[in-house]
Design a protein around this motif. Structure first.
Motif, PDB file in Angstrom:
ATOM      1  N   GLU A   1       0.739  -1.186  -0.016  1.00  0.00           N
ATOM      2  CA  GLU A   1       0.042   0.060   0.055  1.00  0.00           C
ATOM      3  C   GLU A   1       0.852   1.395   0.007  1.00  0.00           C
ATOM      4  OE1 GLU A   1      -0.553  -2.346   2.488  1.00  0.00           O
ATOM      5  OE2 GLU A   1      -2.053  -3.476   1.278  1.00  0.00           O
ATOM      6  N   LEU A   2       2.053   1.148  -0.299  1.00  0.00           N
ATOM      7  CA  LEU A   2       3.026   2.542  -0.381  1.00  0.00           C
ATOM      8  C   LEU A   2       3.710   2.776  -1.701  1.00  0.00           C
ATOM      9  CD1 LEU A   2       4.514   4.305   1.720  1.00  0.00           C
ATOM     10  CD2 LEU A   2       6.248   2.589   1.757  1.00  0.00           C
ATOM     11  N   LEU A   3       3.340   4.022  -1.977  1.00  0.00           N
ATOM     12  CA  LEU A   3       4.192   4.455  -3.197  1.00  0.00           C
ATOM     13  C   LEU A   3       5.171   5.345  -2.815  1.00  0.00           C
ATOM     14  CD1 LEU A   3       0.984   5.307  -5.447  1.00  0.00           C
ATOM     15  CD2 LEU A   3       2.572   3.560  -5.735  1.00  0.00           C
ATOM     16  N   ILE A   4       6.438   5.273  -3.283  1.00  0.00           N
ATOM     17  CA  ILE A   4       7.283   6.214  -3.149  1.00  0.00           C
ATOM     18  C   ILE A   4       8.002   6.862  -4.270  1.00  0.00           C
ATOM     19  CG2 ILE A   4       9.851   6.572  -2.060  1.00  0.00           C
ATOM     20  CD1 ILE A   4       9.509   4.250  -0.294  1.00  0.00           C
ATOM     21  N   PHE A   5       7.900   8.281  -4.373  1.00  0.00           N
ATOM     22  CA  PHE A   5       8.503   9.087  -5.518  1.00  0.00           C
ATOM     23  C   PHE A   5       9.501  10.038  -5.110  1.00  0.00           C
ATOM     24  CE2 PHE A   5       4.240   7.762  -6.580  1.00  0.00           C
ATOM     25  CZ  PHE A   5       4.207   7.549  -7.991  1.00  0.00           C
ATOM     26  N   ARG A   6      10.396  10.346  -6.017  1.00  0.00           N
ATOM     27  CA  ARG A   6      11.494  11.293  -5.736  1.00  0.00           C
ATOM     28  C   ARG A   6      11.316  12.434  -6.623  1.00  0.00           C
ATOM     29  NH1 ARG A   6      16.378   7.544  -3.379  1.00  0.00           N
ATOM     30  NH2 ARG A   6      15.461   7.049  -1.463  1.00  0.00           N
ATOM     31  N   ARG A   7      11.642  13.714  -6.473  1.00  0.00           N
ATOM     32  CA  ARG A   7      12.007  14.751  -7.247  1.00  0.00           C
ATOM     33  C   ARG A   7      12.901  15.643  -6.604  1.00  0.00           C
ATOM     34  NH1 ARG A   7       6.712  18.319  -8.618  1.00  0.00           N
ATOM     35  NH2 ARG A   7       7.168  19.093  -6.421  1.00  0.00           N
ATOM     36  N   GLU A   8      13.831  16.124  -7.290  1.00  0.00           N
ATOM     37  CA  GLU A   8      14.934  17.214  -6.875  1.00  0.00           C
ATOM     38  C   GLU A   8      15.483  16.428  -5.549  1.00  0.00           C
ATOM     39  OE1 GLU A   8      13.427  21.133  -7.054  1.00  0.00           O
ATOM     40  OE2 GLU A   8      12.942  20.644  -9.075  1.00  0.00           O
ATOM     41  N   ASN A   9      15.448  17.138  -4.369  1.00  0.00           N
ATOM     42  CA  ASN A   9      15.880  16.769  -3.046  1.00  0.00           C
ATOM     43  C   ASN A   9      14.726  16.339  -2.222  1.00  0.00           C
ATOM     44  OD1 ASN A   9      18.603  17.260  -3.981  1.00  0.00           O
ATOM     45  ND2 ASN A   9      18.259  19.320  -3.447  1.00  0.00           N
ATOM     46  N   GLU A  10      13.595  15.749  -2.772  1.00  0.00           N
ATOM     47  CA  GLU A  10      12.358  15.475  -1.925  1.00  0.00           C
ATOM     48  C   GLU A  10      12.131  13.937  -2.056  1.00  0.00           C
ATOM     49  OE1 GLU A  10      10.084  19.523  -0.770  1.00  0.00           O
ATOM     50  OE2 GLU A  10       9.687  18.850  -2.739  1.00  0.00           O
ATOM     51  N   GLN A  11      11.598  13.175  -1.133  1.00  0.00           N
ATOM     52  CA  GLN A  11      11.159  11.965  -1.209  1.00  0.00           C
ATOM     53  C   GLN A  11       9.558  12.184  -0.905  1.00  0.00           C
ATOM     54  OE1 GLN A  11      12.829   8.341  -0.466  1.00  0.00           O
ATOM     55  NE2 GLN A  11      11.546   7.973   1.170  1.00  0.00           N
ATOM     56  N   LEU A  12       8.612  11.661  -1.636  1.00  0.00           N
ATOM     57  CA  LEU A  12       7.132  11.743  -1.456  1.00  0.00           C
ATOM     58  C   LEU A  12       6.873  10.323  -1.211  1.00  0.00           C
ATOM     59  CD1 LEU A  12       4.283  12.595  -1.612  1.00  0.00           C
ATOM     60  CD2 LEU A  12       4.333  12.302  -4.174  1.00  0.00           C
ATOM     61  N   GLU A  13       6.144  10.024  -0.058  1.00  0.00           N
ATOM     62  CA  GLU A  13       5.385   8.724   0.193  1.00  0.00           C
ATOM     63  C   GLU A  13       4.004   8.779   0.399  1.00  0.00           C
ATOM     64  OE1 GLU A  13       7.053   7.121   3.945  1.00  0.00           O
ATOM     65  OE2 GLU A  13       9.025   7.069   3.009  1.00  0.00           O
ATOM     66  N   ILE A  14       3.407   7.916  -0.325  1.00  0.00           N
ATOM     67  CA  ILE A  14       2.043   8.202  -0.308  1.00  0.00           C
ATOM     68  C   ILE A  14       1.311   6.469  -0.072  1.00  0.00           C
ATOM     69  CG2 ILE A  14      -0.207   8.093  -1.752  1.00  0.00           C
ATOM     70  CD1 ILE A  14       1.316   9.851  -3.645  1.00  0.00           C
ATOM     71  N   GLN A  15       1.003   6.625   1.301  1.00  0.00           N
ATOM     72  CA  GLN A  15       0.406   5.395   1.981  1.00  0.00           C
ATOM     73  C   GLN A  15      -1.050   5.161   1.690  1.00  0.00           C
ATOM     74  OE1 GLN A  15       0.917   4.959   6.084  1.00  0.00           O
ATOM     75  NE2 GLN A  15       0.390   2.853   5.943  1.00  0.00           N
TER      76      GLN A  15
END
Length: 134
Positions: free
Chosen positions: A102-116
């Motif tokens: 149920e976890l999605l992880i994305f990265r952009r520039e110097n950030e990490q996005l987690e969507i649970q």
């Protein structure tokens, strides 16, 4: 000469109408909703933010954002929406770090996005967004 001005006016009107039709889908998508805490994070249709729009901390190393949304949408639809939409906004999926289903992880520039993606029922889902510096 009046007839030619009328023809030019009609052609111009027809071109303007055609241009409006071509750009209408884009203008409609520009009206989509976004998370209050993240101006460029789309909120899937059917989801609504809970609480007062999330938490934002600005640090010298970057921002920390937490936000929660929920709605009567299937978890699989939520997953498909973000997997297909976020790369268009510059986010790159980091599947190798997605240790639970149920976890999605994305990265952009110097950030990490987690969507649970938390299924509350087969047709109701809670979505937890978290952004942190890498």
């Amino acid at each position: 000469m009046t007839a030619s001005k009328t023809q030019i006016g009609r052609r111009g009107l027809a071109l303007a109408f055609l241009a409006a039709l071509l750009f209408m889908p884009r203008m409609a998508s520009a009206g989509d909703s976004y998370l209050d805490a993240v101006e460029d994070m789309p909120l899937m249709q059917g989801l609504a933010e809970t609480g007062d729009g999330g938490i934002i901390f600005d640090k010298p190393s970057g921002r920390i954002v937490r936000s929660v949304a929920e709605g009567d949408v299937a978890p699989t639809a939520v997953r498909a929406f973000y997997v297909n939409t976020l790369p268009q906004l510059g986010w790159t999926r980091a599947e190798q770090y997605e240790l639970i289903g149920e976890l999605l992880i994305f990265r952009r520039e110097n950030e990490q996005l987690e969507i649970q993606i938390v299924p509350v029922s087969p047709s109701h889902t809670e979505v937890r967004f978290s952004i942190e510096p890498l």
